[in-house]
Motif scaffolding. Sequence first.
Motif, PDB file in Angstrom:
ATOM      1  N   LEU A   1       0.835  -1.208   0.000  1.00 28.32           N
ATOM      2  CA  LEU A   1       0.000   0.000   0.000  1.00 28.32           C
ATOM      3  C   LEU A   1       0.865   1.252   0.000  1.00 28.32           C
ATOM      4  O   LEU A   1       0.547   2.251  -0.659  1.00 28.32           O
ATOM      5  CB  LEU A   1      -0.935  -0.010   1.217  1.00 28.32           C
ATOM      6  N   MET A   2       1.976   1.209   0.734  1.00 19.91           N
ATOM      7  CA  MET A   2       2.900   2.351   0.725  1.00 19.91           C
ATOM      8  C   MET A   2       3.508   2.546  -0.658  1.00 19.91           C
ATOM      9  O   MET A   2       3.636   3.675  -1.139  1.00 19.91           O
ATOM     10  CB  MET A   2       3.996   2.159   1.775  1.00 19.91           C
ATOM     11  N   ASP A   3       3.862   1.448  -1.305  1.00 21.50           N
ATOM     12  CA  ASP A   3       4.397   1.544  -2.668  1.00 21.50           C
ATOM     13  C   ASP A   3       3.366   2.127  -3.620  1.00 21.50           C
ATOM     14  O   ASP A   3       3.714   2.773  -4.606  1.00 21.50           O
ATOM     15  CB  ASP A   3       4.849   0.164  -3.167  1.00 21.50           C
ATOM     16  N   ALA A   4       2.086   1.905  -3.310  1.00 22.79           N
ATOM     17  CA  ALA A   4       1.000   2.452  -4.132  1.00 22.79           C
ATOM     18  C   ALA A   4       0.560   3.836  -3.646  1.00 22.79           C
ATOM     19  O   ALA A   4      -0.483   4.337  -4.069  1.00 22.79           O
ATOM     20  CB  ALA A   4      -0.189   1.488  -4.108  1.00 22.79           C
ATOM     21  N   GLN A   5       1.357   4.427  -2.737  1.00 21.34           N
ATOM     22  CA  GLN A   5       1.101   5.776  -2.206  1.00 21.34           C
ATOM     23  C   GLN A   5      -0.187   5.864  -1.387  1.00 21.34           C
ATOM     24  O   GLN A   5      -0.779   6.927  -1.263  1.00 21.34           O
ATOM     25  CB  GLN A   5       1.071   6.812  -3.349  1.00 21.34           C
ATOM     26  N   GLN A   6      -0.613   4.757  -0.801  1.00 20.46           N
ATOM     27  CA  GLN A   6      -1.797   4.753   0.061  1.00 20.46           C
ATOM     28  C   GLN A   6      -1.342   4.639   1.521  1.00 20.46           C
ATOM     29  O   GLN A   6      -1.623   3.653   2.211  1.00 20.46           O
ATOM     30  CB  GLN A   6      -2.730   3.601  -0.325  1.00 20.46           C
TER      31      GLN A   6
END
Length: 373
Positions: free
Chosen positions: A190-195
């Motif tokens: 999710l962090m990699d997806a900017q979430q």
Amino acid sequence: MKSKIPSEEVAVKMNEWYKLIRAFEADKAEALKREIQYELEDMEENQDLLLYFSLMEFRHRIMLDKLKPMKDGDCQPPFSEMLTEIEMNQQKLTGLLEYYFYYFRGMYEFKQKNFISAISHYKRAEEKLEYVEDDIEKAEFLYKISEVYYHIKQTFFSMNYAGQALDIYKKYELYGMRRVQCKFIIAGNLMDAQQHEKALEYLECALEHAERLDDHYMIAAAYYNIGHCMYSLGDFCKAAEDFERAAAGFEAHSFQQVIQAVFSLTHIYFKTERYSDAAASYARGMKSAAEWEDEIYMTKFRLIKELYQGDGGQDSLKEYFDILESKELLADTEELLQDAAHFFHKRENYKAASYFFSRLVGVQKRLQMNNYA
């Protein structure tokens, strides 16, 4: 004449041995392994079971090496020797044994940070997953493959496999630790997806779960992951606090992951120009990396020190980045290249900034190619 031990009895013990290995019950696994070795000498002939023993012995070594990495001079045979022996019999492996061969080899390659090779072996194992009847074994495989996809930023695949694994682990109360680890993987993606806000929800839930389990490793890992999330959100002060709590937790219980936590802490200190703190943290991290013989993190520590406190040249930095790229550590390389490019741009060294921005684009293209591989 002494009667032979039925192979079925030994097979049952081998399955119990594997369960102990998966649970990292090292002492119990060692004791049962010795018992099985003794019984193999008096067992009725069964070549498949002997091959099964070789595979489990290899998996046993991976477990031991994770708990306490092998050093030069150890009496245990090297991994390469064990692999050679198993591969000599590879053509005899079928069904479930073939699954174990590719699965365990994938685990070994992941441990060596050979991520592309790990995925290749995991995919071969996945083709044999139909032979696996145990739900937990399927969940373990799904978790492991989600882990390696996360490391090369194949976000969709990683999230998919981690979600499948979590769904299985939720059915079994005893696998609380794995549920926490699946949440770590999902949050990382999710962090990699900017979430980041959604990732933080998963991580705070994982921390609460780890504290209920009273698992020292998982608590420290939760703080590390929360620190990483806060760092991505730009809250460097809170991130530093979380990284320090993680480092202290890993250090207190002699976990190798202390190196990773101290590196992240050192990185923040350099970025925020807290150079006195950075120097102390750098020394702490290099000491741990040397003790654990972790050449990759020694390279990363030297890289950030050269970047923030070096003589301004590019040659050493290029050498360190070459090492990271040669190890296929593209996600790590991407983050550090961004730092290098911004660092030189801020200091109006546009030639150096241009070089690192250009190199960054190349690494990002490679990461994108992996996502479609």
